[in-house]
Every structure is written in structure tokens, then in C-alpha cells.
Scaffold this motif. Sequence first.
Motif, short mmCIF file in Angstrom:
data_model
loop_
_atom_site.label_atom_id
_atom_site.label_comp_id
_atom_site.label_asym_id
_atom_site.label_seq_id
_atom_site.Cartn_x
_atom_site.Cartn_y
_atom_site.Cartn_z
N ASP A 8 3.58 -2.51 6.72
CA ASP A 8 3.26 -1.75 5.51
C ASP A 8 3.06 -2.70 4.32
O ASP A 8 2.10 -2.55 3.55
N PHE A 9 3.96 -3.65 4.17
CA PHE A 9 3.87 -4.59 3.06
C PHE A 9 2.59 -5.41 3.12
O PHE A 9 1.90 -5.60 2.10
N LEU A 10 2.21 -5.86 4.31
CA LEU A 10 0.98 -6.65 4.45
C LEU A 10 -0.25 -5.80 4.15
O LEU A 10 -1.22 -6.29 3.57
N VAL A 27 0.48 7.63 7.19
CA VAL A 27 1.70 8.27 6.69
C VAL A 27 1.39 8.83 5.31
O VAL A 27 0.37 8.48 4.70
N THR A 28 2.25 9.70 4.81
CA THR A 28 2.08 10.20 3.45
C THR A 28 2.39 9.08 2.46
O THR A 28 3.10 8.12 2.79
N SER A 33 5.78 4.72 0.30
CA SER A 33 6.51 4.14 -0.83
C SER A 33 7.98 3.93 -0.48
O SER A 33 8.58 2.91 -0.85
N ARG A 34 8.57 4.90 0.25
CA ARG A 34 9.98 4.75 0.65
C ARG A 34 10.17 3.55 1.56
O ARG A 34 11.18 2.84 1.47
N GLU A 40 12.27 -3.84 0.18
CA GLU A 40 12.75 -4.53 -1.01
C GLU A 40 14.28 -4.49 -1.08
O GLU A 40 14.92 -5.50 -1.44
N LEU A 41 14.87 -3.36 -0.73
CA LEU A 41 16.33 -3.26 -0.75
C LEU A 41 16.94 -4.18 0.30
O LEU A 41 17.98 -4.80 0.06
#
Length: 294
Positions: A8-10, A27-28, A33-34, A40-41
Amino acid sequence: MELKWLEDFLSLAQTRSFSRSAEARHVTQSAFSRRIRALELWLGVALVDRSTYPTTLTPEGRRFRDTAEESVRVLLGARADLRAGLDSPEPLVRIAGLHTLALTFFPAWFRTLAARTGPVATRLLPDDFHDCLQALVEGGADFLLTFHHPGVPIPLDPALYPHRVVGADALVPVRSPDLAAGAEGRPVPRLDYGRDSFLGRVSALAQAELGLPPGPVVHANPMAEALKCMALEGHGLAFVPRSLVTRELAEGRLVAAGPAVPLEIRLYRNGAPAHGPRARAAVAAIWAAASAPA
């Protein structure tokens, strides 16, 4: 930590858009975003600057991008190698290729390459265009072997995925001689690949170029081999690679219903280095051999 978070990040680093990446990842936007937030967390730093548009990476995000790319490539490459199950002293080179090219082009072409490179263990991954492209981009393949037509661009950055033209073919409209062409003024029934198929888009362009009247679609199948079999049985007209029907045309079991549309055969290379020095050397050897004159 999940592999899909890195993917997702890439994707976000490439598109710079949460909405476009969410669509590409199926995905939605809220779920996408989640997942970015979860990554990140897990890392304990912000990777994305959400105050800018288009979306940009933070300095930490730019540093982490290389790590993420390498991690995804190594993990997917290891999975492909383990699934291959080949017990060979030679480095394994993975080639994703369209079904038709795996049958008609690859065996003789790779024999020529092997004469130049020496022994190289390969795994051919025959699939449809979308999955072959995905295998290349996600690191599951070192090379992509595909058809190309200028009317259907291949969405690969040439700086990251250079290509060589390694052969030529053509898309030719064929039908059984027993199928009357336009009987009683009706267009010939058509055999189609489906709307999202690469060859389907090329055949739609070819039909428009050749001015063939669009007959009703009576059967759809993403595999050219299957459409060829349907055409042989007289079900309709199909656009198929000429290399797939050379014998049938020569024997008169199929007839051409119009001129052929030229296709290039391209070999795309994953610009990321292969895993391990021996694998990198094998990939480089194949690339050099593919670039040499026939």
C-alpha cells in the motif's frame, strides 16, 4: 506488520493519491488510509505529509521507500522460488509471459538465448496480461514477455522497467471456411476476449482499423487458444495471434477474414536487482543476450 501495508505504501508513493491507490489496491479509501496509518504506527514515524496536495512523503517516508521496495521484492521473490520447487545448481530466473507466447514463442526463443548465455534455470509463469504485469511490478518476476500494440500503452515507467523488442507477430481475424461471411447480410458472429483483456482491447482497435462490421458477441474467453478452438468449430470470427494459427491457415481449416495487424513481442526487465549475486548475473546475461542481434 503485514506485507500488504508495504505494498500500500509503495502504491501511494507512486500515485501520490489516496483515492487512486485505494482503487488500484481494490479497497475503500478509508480502509486504505487505515492501513497506511497502521504502518506508520508500527514504525513510530509519519511517512506521509497529509497537508500537501498531491500527497508527498516525509523525509522518513522517502528513506523508508527503498527499504519497503527491497523487502517486498525479496519476500515475493523468495515465495516464487519456493513455489517453483526446482532443485538446480543454477540461479533461477523468473519470466512472466502471456499464455500464447509461452506456447508459440518462448521455447525456440529461449533456446537461442541459452546458446549465448550457457545453462540458466528458468521458471516461466504463464498468465493473463494483468497478472503478468503485477508479477513484474511486485517483484515476483525478473522479466515480462508480452505483446505490444501502440494503441494499447503498457503502463510501465521505462526508467524502472526497460524493454527490448525480441520478436514480431500479428493479430489476424480468422473464421472457419464453413461459416458463411455475412450470410443474408448479417455480420459474422464474433468471439471476444472480454472488455478488460489486453488482446481484447487490441482486437477492438484492429476491428475498427480494418472496418469490419461488429457482429454479435456469441462467446468470450480471455485465452486466445480457447477462441481459436471455438473458431475451428465454426462458432464465429476471432482475432488471434498469427503464430497460433499458422498450421490451421495453411491447411485451410481456418481462413483469414481480413488483413493482419502487426504486434511487437517485447521483453520487459524489472529494474530492481535480482536477489543474490548469482541471480543478478543470470538476469544480466539473459538481458544482454536478448539485446544481441539474432
